[in-house]
Design an enzyme around this catalytic site. Structure first.
Site, PDB file in Angstrom:
ATOM      1  N   PHE A 116     -50.521  -6.063   6.124  1.00 12.97           N
ATOM      2  CA  PHE A 116     -49.418  -6.925   5.705  1.00 12.97           C
ATOM      3  C   PHE A 116     -49.390  -7.005   4.188  1.00 12.97           C
ATOM      4  CE2 PHE A 116     -46.489 -10.117   7.717  1.00 12.97           C
ATOM      5  CZ  PHE A 116     -46.209  -9.377   8.840  1.00 12.97           C
ATOM      6  N   GLN A 230     -40.310 -19.164  -1.417  1.00  9.47           N
ATOM      7  CA  GLN A 230     -40.453 -17.719  -1.242  1.00  9.47           C
ATOM      8  C   GLN A 230     -39.174 -17.050  -0.765  1.00  9.47           C
ATOM      9  OE1 GLN A 230     -43.114 -15.936   2.075  1.00  9.47           O
ATOM     10  NE2 GLN A 230     -44.027 -15.320   0.144  1.00  9.47           N
ATOM     11  N   HIS A 232     -37.987 -13.654   0.930  1.00  9.48           N
ATOM     12  CA  HIS A 232     -38.494 -12.493   1.649  1.00  9.48           C
ATOM     13  C   HIS A 232     -37.600 -11.320   1.258  1.00  9.48           C
ATOM     14  CE1 HIS A 232     -39.595  -9.856   4.937  1.00  9.48           C
ATOM     15  NE2 HIS A 232     -40.516 -10.717   5.344  1.00  9.48           N
ATOM     16  N   LEU A 242     -34.174 -12.194   9.619  1.00 10.19           N
ATOM     17  CA  LEU A 242     -35.315 -11.529   9.006  1.00 10.19           C
ATOM     18  C   LEU A 242     -35.612 -10.186   9.659  1.00 10.19           C
ATOM     19  CD1 LEU A 242     -37.865 -12.009   7.104  1.00 10.19           C
ATOM     20  CD2 LEU A 242     -39.038 -12.560   9.221  1.00 10.19           C
ATOM     21  N   GLU A 245     -41.804  -8.024   7.883  1.00 14.89           N
ATOM     22  CA  GLU A 245     -42.633  -7.175   7.036  1.00 14.89           C
ATOM     23  C   GLU A 245     -43.355  -6.105   7.855  1.00 14.89           C
ATOM     24  OE1 GLU A 245     -44.223  -9.436   3.760  1.00 14.89           O
ATOM     25  OE2 GLU A 245     -46.196  -8.685   4.278  1.00 14.89           O
ATOM     26  N   ARG A 285     -44.553 -10.441  -1.651  1.00 15.48           N
ATOM     27  CA  ARG A 285     -43.118 -10.703  -1.497  1.00 15.48           C
ATOM     28  C   ARG A 285     -42.438 -11.106  -2.798  1.00 15.48           C
ATOM     29  NH1 ARG A 285     -43.460 -13.883   4.300  1.00 15.48           N
ATOM     30  NH2 ARG A 285     -43.995 -12.003   5.463  1.00 15.48           N
ATOM     31  N   HIS A 353     -36.966 -17.829   2.442  1.00 16.87           N
ATOM     32  CA  HIS A 353     -37.745 -17.704   3.672  1.00 16.87           C
ATOM     33  C   HIS A 353     -38.737 -18.833   3.916  1.00 16.87           C
ATOM     34  CE1 HIS A 353     -39.648 -15.652   6.961  1.00 16.87           C
ATOM     35  NE2 HIS A 353     -40.792 -15.481   6.334  1.00 16.87           N
ATOM     36  N   ARG A 388     -46.990 -17.247  -1.020  1.00 18.03           N
ATOM     37  CA  ARG A 388     -47.751 -17.072   0.223  1.00 18.03           C
ATOM     38  C   ARG A 388     -47.781 -15.607   0.620  1.00 18.03           C
ATOM     39  NH1 ARG A 388     -46.234 -16.718   5.959  1.00 18.03           N
ATOM     40  NH2 ARG A 388     -44.059 -16.704   5.324  1.00 18.03           N
TER      41      ARG A 388
HETATM   42  C1  LIG Z   1     -37.760 -15.800  10.954  1.00 19.76           C
HETATM   43  C2  LIG Z   1     -39.144 -16.192  10.529  1.00 19.76           C
HETATM   44  C3  LIG Z   1     -40.212 -15.330  10.760  1.00 19.76           C
HETATM   45  C4  LIG Z   1     -41.497 -15.683  10.355  1.00 19.76           C
HETATM   46  N1  LIG Z   1     -42.539 -14.827  10.593  1.00 19.76           N
HETATM   47  C5  LIG Z   1     -43.796 -15.196  10.253  1.00 19.76           C
HETATM   48  C6  LIG Z   1     -44.897 -14.346  10.554  1.00 19.76           C
HETATM   49  O1  LIG Z   1     -44.764 -13.285  11.154  1.00 19.76           O
HETATM   50  N2  LIG Z   1     -46.135 -14.761  10.172  1.00 19.76           N
HETATM   51  C7  LIG Z   1     -46.348 -15.949   9.538  1.00 19.76           C
HETATM   52  O2  LIG Z   1     -47.493 -16.264   9.226  1.00 19.76           O
HETATM   53  N3  LIG Z   1     -45.312 -16.761   9.256  1.00 19.76           N
HETATM   54  C8  LIG Z   1     -44.047 -16.429   9.609  1.00 19.76           C
HETATM   55  N4  LIG Z   1     -43.014 -17.282   9.325  1.00 19.76           N
HETATM   56  C9  LIG Z   1     -43.303 -18.611   8.794  1.00 19.76           C
HETATM   57  C10 LIG Z   1     -43.794 -19.524   9.911  1.00 19.76           C
HETATM   58  O3  LIG Z   1     -43.216 -19.137  11.117  1.00 19.76           O
HETATM   59  C11 LIG Z   1     -43.456 -20.998   9.665  1.00 19.76           C
HETATM   60  O4  LIG Z   1     -43.917 -21.381   8.395  1.00 19.76           O
HETATM   61  C12 LIG Z   1     -44.130 -21.874  10.715  1.00 19.76           C
HETATM   62  O5  LIG Z   1     -43.843 -21.416  12.013  1.00 19.76           O
HETATM   63  C13 LIG Z   1     -43.743 -23.334  10.577  1.00 19.76           C
HETATM   64  O6  LIG Z   1     -44.328 -24.036  11.648  1.00 19.76           O
HETATM   65  P1  LIG Z   1     -44.372 -25.628  11.679  1.00 19.76           P
HETATM   66  O7  LIG Z   1     -45.095 -26.022  12.909  1.00 19.76           O
HETATM   67  O8  LIG Z   1     -44.861 -26.121  10.378  1.00 19.76           O
HETATM   68  O9  LIG Z   1     -42.837 -26.037  11.782  1.00 19.76           O
HETATM   69  P2  LIG Z   1     -41.697 -25.628  12.830  1.00 19.76           P
HETATM   70  O10 LIG Z   1     -42.116 -24.603  13.787  1.00 19.76           O
HETATM   71  O11 LIG Z   1     -40.495 -25.365  11.990  1.00 19.76           O
HETATM   72  O12 LIG Z   1     -41.492 -26.961  13.646  1.00 19.76           O
HETATM   73  C14 LIG Z   1     -40.955 -28.128  13.072  1.00 19.76           C
HETATM   74  C15 LIG Z   1     -40.869 -29.212  14.118  1.00 19.76           C
HETATM   75  O13 LIG Z   1     -40.506 -30.431  13.500  1.00 19.76           O
HETATM   76  C16 LIG Z   1     -39.502 -31.068  14.239  1.00 19.76           C
HETATM   77  N5  LIG Z   1     -38.734 -31.937  13.326  1.00 19.76           N
HETATM   78  C17 LIG Z   1     -38.270 -31.631  12.092  1.00 19.76           C
HETATM   79  N6  LIG Z   1     -37.631 -32.690  11.554  1.00 19.76           N
HETATM   80  C18 LIG Z   1     -37.706 -33.688  12.475  1.00 19.76           C
HETATM   81  C19 LIG Z   1     -37.224 -35.028  12.528  1.00 19.76           C
HETATM   82  N7  LIG Z   1     -36.517 -35.582  11.529  1.00 19.76           N
HETATM   83  N8  LIG Z   1     -37.470 -35.762  13.636  1.00 19.76           N
HETATM   84  C20 LIG Z   1     -38.157 -35.228  14.684  1.00 19.76           C
HETATM   85  N9  LIG Z   1     -38.620 -33.967  14.683  1.00 19.76           N
HETATM   86  C21 LIG Z   1     -38.401 -33.208  13.596  1.00 19.76           C
HETATM   87  C22 LIG Z   1     -38.710 -29.938  14.866  1.00 19.76           C
HETATM   88  O14 LIG Z   1     -38.032 -30.378  16.024  1.00 19.76           O
HETATM   89  C23 LIG Z   1     -39.821 -28.942  15.198  1.00 19.76           C
HETATM   90  O15 LIG Z   1     -40.408 -29.241  16.441  1.00 19.76           O
HETATM   91  C24 LIG Z   1     -41.714 -16.929   9.715  1.00 19.76           C
HETATM   92  C25 LIG Z   1     -40.648 -17.790   9.487  1.00 19.76           C
HETATM   93  C26 LIG Z   1     -39.376 -17.422   9.877  1.00 19.76           C
HETATM   94  C27 LIG Z   1     -38.246 -18.356   9.561  1.00 19.76           C
END
Ligand SMILES: Cc1cc2nc3c(=O)[nH]c(=O)nc-3n(C[C@H](O)[C@H](O)[C@H](O)COP(=O)(O)OP(=O)(O)OC[C@H]3O[C@@H](n4cnc5c(N)ncnc54)[C@H](O)[C@@H]3O)c2cc1C
Length: 595
Positions: A116, A230, A232, A242, A245, A285, A353, A388
């Site tokens: 990666f 960031q 991407h 997306l 990568e 990135r 991203h 990152r």
């Molecule tokens: C398309 C894409 C591909 C990616 N690919 C990779 C990868 O291959 N490898 C990697 O390491 N990272 C990757 N990332 C980054 C990574 O996926 C995210 O940083 C990570 O999944 C975020 O997880 P989280 O649990 O912090 O938040 P999220 O999964 O975004 O969850 C947020 C939660 O908070 C809740 N929430 C938000 N606001 C409120 C509110 N006001 N009230 C109640 N609930 C709320 C939502 O309902 C949700 O359940 C990618 C990101 C994207 C967008």
């Protein structure tokens, strides 16, 4: 009766569910609420494609993972946090497998890992190119084992309840009924994800509106390193979808309008037949997105109705490899771009991203506000520094979700009373929402304000910024804030009032946008993803520190600095390409500290 739990988790994505499991395991007697504005499996984690990093190969070491992360982050990472991260990463990934995550394997049965960007060893675990989907499923089904986990699906949190210097719960709207309720708890963990929707062109789901950052900031917890966002390098031009990568790690090329692999012009190494780690398309990135902007300036990009693009070329990989390793890339290209990467070039451009910054926490997810914790993309621990590395985020959800869960469980196990006054605060919040968002007749459209905010951010705080562009953004955002006071909500219904939710999200995004711009304005240097053309060099003398933005009592923002924790890797130059420090050394180039 006011619902009451020991711990409230705001967010049911990867970080939230990992934290829930950790709490249940730390103290089975605790009652745990998972409050999520969408059904947990719809959280953004589900869309992660490429993989999750953890050193496992015989030729790899946690020190090398640490060094890549720290140099990738342009020396703004806290090194004690990175050391904990790289050590716990493989343990967490293996634990996930025992819970059912179907990691890809080599023919001999070993876990398969892919290279990666910015990593000098192959250490990214993956489940084809649907890694986030499988990880979230695994966490979700594991969380169902624990009767102590109570879910509030489709509840939107609008406020943290704070009294006596302690966070004691949240106020949330049950979106189905429109009911507004307090949910009290001795610990609250924010796991609300990032804030990509502040920008117009993003890979982020539309739910990523920085709610948790806004909640913490308004409650008095500072936000850290907010200027570091960031881009991407490879998003589809119209949708922002997306292209992972992994497409480049499997051997894809980036070419400009002349069919030239332009990254060789940007100190990222020379073209080789097979992908070389930390070289060319496997560079970090920030550097790749900046190289795109330089190509644009040189007139070497391709103009399309959806902005300038370069091409991602996968044709030489062949159908068999594409279908085996990156089938989702092919599916996305066919469905959303009407092309087949087996025979066509994919148009791509940099796309917002990920948020490196977030709620300031320590290594256990604790914020300076007692009882408040944060983990996942909403938090800034910080292991990501100024940039990152791809695939570190999914692992961060596991390592720091678990750590925050454990710390919050210990805090909630203490005999702390819930103050009566927080129920008064909840009634105030109820009134505010009714008055401001249900019974008011305004004239400003939510969509217009959101568009103006997004345009402002892209034009003034994008890949390259200047003091002048940021000052302009301050004024433009202020004017959007003023107009927001007169926002129009036409939908008066209670059930699933999505207009009201959009207004609340916009208000959160405006607050977060201001903190980004204020932090970017103060940092008069270029580091990682924060590039100031008026201050083009990294300046360790003045800015080897985390920015912390606090909210003043009058609502204005105040930026202060906090030293970076350096343990074993003193600041050095970031070197990529064939000249990059490879091999097993865990010393920074020029390091004089004993390791
Ligand atoms: C398309 C894409 C591909 C990616 N690919 C990779 C990868 O291959 N490898 C990697 O390491 N990272 C990757 N990332 C980054 C990574 O996926 C995210 O940083 C990570 O999944 C975020 O997880 P989280 O649990 O912090 O938040 P999220 O999964 O975004 O969850 C947020 C939660 O908070 C809740 N929430 C938000 N606001 C409120 C509110 N006001 N009230 C109640 N609930 C709320 C939502 O309902 C949700 O359940 C990618 C990101 C994207 C967008």
């Amino acid at each position: 009766m006011t619902p009451s739990h020991d711990v409230v988790l705001v967010g049911g994505g990867g970080a939230g569910l990992r934290a829930a499991i950790a709490i249940a395991e730390t103290n089975p007697r605790l009652s745990i609420a998972v409050v999520s504005k969408v059904y947990p499996m719809r959280s953004h984690t589900v869309s992660a494609e490429g993989g999750s990093a953890g050193a496992i190969g015989a030729d790899d070491s946690t020190d090398e993972h640490a060094y890549d992360t720290i140099s990738g982050g342009d020396w703004l990472c806290d090194q004690d946090a990175v050391e904990a991260f790289v050590t716990e990463a493989p343990e967490e990934l293996l634990r996930l497998e025992r819970w059912g995550c179907p990691w890809n394997r080599e023919a001999d049965g070993r876990i398969a890992v892919r290279p990666f960007g910015g990593m000098k060893k192959k250490r990214t675990w993956f489940a084809a190119d649907k890694t986030g989907f499988h990880m979230l499923h695994t966490l979700f089904q594991t969380s169902l084992k624990y009767a102590s986990v109570v879910r509030y699906d489709e509840w939107f949190v609008t406020r943290l309840l704070v009294d006596d210097g302690r966070v004691q719960g949240v106020v949330a709207i049950d979106l189905q009924s429109g009911k507004i309720e307090a949910i009290t708890a001795r610990s609250v963990i924010l796991c609300t994800g990032g804030c990509g929707k502040i920008f117009p062109f993003t890979t982020n789901a539309s739910i990523k509106s920085g709610d948790g950052m806004a909640l913490a900031y308004r409650a008095g917890a500072p936000l850290k390193d907010m200027e570091f966002l960031q881009y991407h390098p490879t998003g589809l031009p119209f949708t922002g979808i997306l292209i992972t990568e992994a497409a480049r790690s499997e051997g894809g090329y980036l070419i400009n309008k002349d069919g030239y692999r332009y990254l060789q012009d940007y100190a990222l190494g020379t073209p080789q037949k097979e992908p070389v780690l930390r070289t060319m398309e496997l560079g970090p990135r920030d550097r790749l997105s900046q190289a795109f902007m330089k190509e644009l300036e040189k007139g070497r990009t391709i103009e399309t109705p959806y902005g300038h693009v370069v091409h991602l070329d996968l044709r030489h990989l062949g159908e068999k490899k594409i279908d085996a390793k990156i089938p989702f890339v092919r599916e996305l290209c066919r469905k959303y771009q009407n092309l087949d990467p087996v025979k066509d070039l994919i148009p791509v451009r940099p796309v917002l991203h990920y948020m490196m910054g977030g709620v300031h926490t320590d290594i256990d997810g604790a914020t300076p506000l007692a009882g408040l914790y944060a983990a996942g993309e909403v938090a800034c621990v910080s292991i990501n520094g100024a940039n990152r590395l791809g695939s570190n985020s999914l692992t961060e959800l596991l390592v720091f979700g678990a750590r925050a869960g454990k710390a919050a469980a210990e805090h909630a196990s203490r005999n702390l009373e819930i103050s009566q006054s927080v129920l008064g605060q909840a009634r105030d919040e109820h009134r505010r929402i009714e008055q401001e968002l249900l019974n008011k007749k305004g004239s400003e459209r939510i969509a217009d304000l959101r568009e103006e905010m997004q345009k402002t951010m892209e034009e003034s705080a994008g890949i390259y910024r200047t003091g002048a562009s940021l000052m302009k953004a301050v004024d433009r955002l202020r004017s959007v804030q003023e107009r927001y006071a007169n926002v129009a909500i036409e939908d008066r219904s209670k059930a699933f009032n999505t207009e009201r939710v959009s207004a609340l999200e916009l208000s959160n995004m405006l607050g977060v946008a201001e903190t980004i711009v204020m932090s970017a304005l103060r940092r008069e240097e270029s580091r990682g993803a924060h590039q100031r053309t008026d201050f083009p060099k990294r300046d360790d003398k003045r800015f080897l520190g985390h920015s912390l933005v606090h909210r003043n009592p009058d609502g204005s923002a105040r930026v202060e600095y906090l030293p970076v924790t350096i343990t074993r890797w003193p600041p050095a130059e970031r070197i990529y390409g064939e000249a990059a420090p490879h091999g097993g050394s865990n010393k920074a180039p020029g390091s004089s500290l004993p390791s």
